[in-house]
Design a protein around this motif. Structure first.
Motif, PDB file in Angstrom:
ATOM      1  N   LEU A  65       0.830  -1.208   0.000  1.00  0.00           N
ATOM      2  CA  LEU A  65       0.000   0.000   0.000  1.00  0.00           C
ATOM      3  C   LEU A  65       0.867   1.262   0.000  1.00  0.00           C
ATOM      4  CD1 LEU A  65      -2.776  -1.107   2.522  1.00  0.00           C
ATOM      5  CD2 LEU A  65      -3.000  -0.876   0.039  1.00  0.00           C
TER       6      LEU A  65
ATOM      7  N   LYS B 108      -7.971   0.223   9.629  1.00  0.00           N
ATOM      8  CA  LYS B 108      -8.156  -0.484   8.357  1.00  0.00           C
ATOM      9  C   LYS B 108      -9.099   0.274   7.430  1.00  0.00           C
ATOM     10  CE  LYS B 108      -9.928  -4.832   6.463  1.00  0.00           C
ATOM     11  NZ  LYS B 108     -10.370  -6.216   6.775  1.00  0.00           N
TER      12      LYS B 108
ATOM     13  N   ILE C  20      -7.393   3.365   6.020  1.00  0.00           N
ATOM     14  CA  ILE C  20      -6.409   2.983   5.003  1.00  0.00           C
ATOM     15  C   ILE C  20      -7.118   2.649   3.688  1.00  0.00           C
ATOM     16  CG2 ILE C  20      -4.665   1.275   4.369  1.00  0.00           C
ATOM     17  CD1 ILE C  20      -4.101   0.971   7.409  1.00  0.00           C
ATOM     18  N   TRP C  21      -8.164   1.875   3.788  1.00  0.00           N
ATOM     19  CA  TRP C  21      -8.927   1.466   2.605  1.00  0.00           C
ATOM     20  C   TRP C  21      -9.451   2.693   1.846  1.00  0.00           C
ATOM     21  CZ3 TRP C  21     -11.873  -3.706   2.588  1.00  0.00           C
ATOM     22  CH2 TRP C  21     -12.449  -3.925   1.365  1.00  0.00           C
TER      23      TRP C  21
ATOM     24  N   THR D 286      -6.383  -3.905   0.766  1.00  0.00           N
ATOM     25  CA  THR D 286      -6.623  -3.580   2.175  1.00  0.00           C
ATOM     26  C   THR D 286      -7.639  -4.534   2.785  1.00  0.00           C
ATOM     27  OG1 THR D 286      -6.216  -1.255   1.647  1.00  0.00           O
ATOM     28  CG2 THR D 286      -7.215  -1.712   3.770  1.00  0.00           C
TER      29      THR D 286
END
Length: 410
Positions: free
Chosen positions: A239, A297, A300-301, A400
């Protein structure tokens, strides 16, 4: 009292009179953020002067990419080792020493008579950055009072805001008057050294408190199997790769893109770069607090994959919409790094310096390699083609979904 100290020993670092206090130390966070602002403003001068040095030394795009590669590798290779060393032996005044390298690099850069000296100069600035980031990130963690995402966002906010004003300062001071005027930025480096010496004094006192009350840092994250941790780190690094390849296409070549495609002046191109970088600074503060509240999470996604619709439209837009599209790209993309970094900290409790060094170093390394590769592609094809292929990088954010949900307990 002894039981409480055992359960939360990391709070010993936050307040002398009350060892179990978890109060966020905002003055230190702000001071670290300002020092990050000065550090990254000085670093951002390097890509901002590319149009100047490209003409002065008759450089190809590949050579411009080599400058970025040299800077980013010198800023990345040392970082994990600096972080690993300072995890074991904290160095309160190492940040001021690192800024000293930056100061020397700027002086050399202002007087560089050749491409080789130019490369040496940016390497010195990169070494200063590699010393700065791991220990500064640890100080932010130490001053967080448990609000780690928020603390990292404040820390990153300073850096990203500094990165945004660097090109603007370059447009006002360097582009009209020449490379030699870089010397004026050494005053900012001296100011940063003074500030970092004072921050180092606070850090030294906290180290002494920790030495008097030794104990293992408590983990606030659920324990995950080793294989899951390794797999999660690999996903995070991919990522980072996606984010920083796209980011370097903007920071290194955006000025050339708008000059070549739309025929704008060098100074106008710096203003457009400032708009993009300022949007990154504005978006930085979002990711950390949202991660604290809703989970890293999901932040981040959204922050990587969410860029895709705008990045895919960018190569097909006119000048007005190009500038407009860079704003949501910057805001959304900026929220990723703080969430990724704190997520990684939670995977490895007690290894803040090593983890910060690894991720900062990998990010800078990917940016450098990506810049060199993209420069070569631009020379062989066109600068517009670079943006056509980079538009798909944010789609990597789909992976992710494979990250585990880390549940923290305060």
């Amino acid at each position: 009292m002894s039981k409480q100290v055992t359960e939360q020993p990391q709070s010993l670092l936050l307040k002398d009179k009350n060892p179990i206090s978890r109060k966020t130390v905002y003055p230190i966070l702000i001071a670290i953020s300002i020092s990050h602002l000065l550090n990254d403003a000085l670093q951002s001068i390097i890509p901002a002067i590319y149009p100047v040095v490209k003409d002065t030394f008759s450089l190809s795009f590949a050579q411009v990419g080599l400058i970025t590669l040299t800077f980013q590798l010198s800023a990345s290779i040392l970082q994990p080792f600096v972080g690993l060393y300072t995890d074991r032996k904290p160095q309160p005044y190492s940040l001021a020493i690192g800024m000293g390298f930056t100061l020397v690099g700027l002086i050399f850069l202002s007087r560089a008579p050749s491409f080789e000296i130019l490369i040496l100069s940016v390497a010195m600035v990169g070494i200063g950055s590699s010393i700065f980031h791991p220990e500064a990130s640890r100080m932010a963690h130490m001053a967080s009072g448990g609000r780690r995402g928020m603390a990292q966002s404040i820390f990153q906010l300073g850096g990203n805001f500094g990165s945004s004003i660097g090109p603007l300062l370059a447009a006002l001071i360097i582009v009209p008057y020449g490379q030699s005027n870089i010397i004026w930025f050494s005053a900012l480096a001296l100011l940063a050294i003074i500030l970092l010496i004072n921050i180092g004094g606070w850090y030294k006192r906290k180290i002494r408190i920790k030495a008097k009350r030794p104990g293992k840092e408590a983990s606030h994250a659920q324990v995950l199997p080793k294989k899951t941790i390794i797999f999660s780190v690999l996903i995070l690094l991919v990522l980072i790769f996606s984010k920083y390849i796209y980011l370097t296409s903007m920071t290194t070549y955006y000025t050339f893109y708008v000059i070549h495609k739309f025929g704008v002046s060098v100074q106008d191109s710096q203003v457009y770069l400032f708009i993009f970088l300022f949007s990154i600074a504005a978006g930085t503060i979002i990711g950390g607090p949202l991660g604290d509240k809703f989970g890293r999470k999901y932040v981040i996604w959204g922050s990587i994959l969410g860029v895709a619709p705008f990045s895919l439209l960018l190569p097909h837009a006119n000048l007005f919409w190009t500038v407009i599209l860079t704003i949501p790209i910057g805001v959304i993309l900026a929220s990723a790094f703080s969430a990724i970094l704190v997520y990684a900290h939670e995977l490895f409790p007690g290894k803040v310096g090593m983890v910060s060094g690894l991720f900062f170093g990998f990010a800078f390394g990917m940016a450098g390699i990506g810049s060199a590769v993209l420069g070569g592609i631009a020379d062989r094809t066109s600068i517009e083609y670079v943006y056509e292929i980079c538009a798909y990088m944010p789609l990597i954010g789909l992976i992710t979904a494979f990250l585990p949900n880390i549940k923290t307990r305060e």
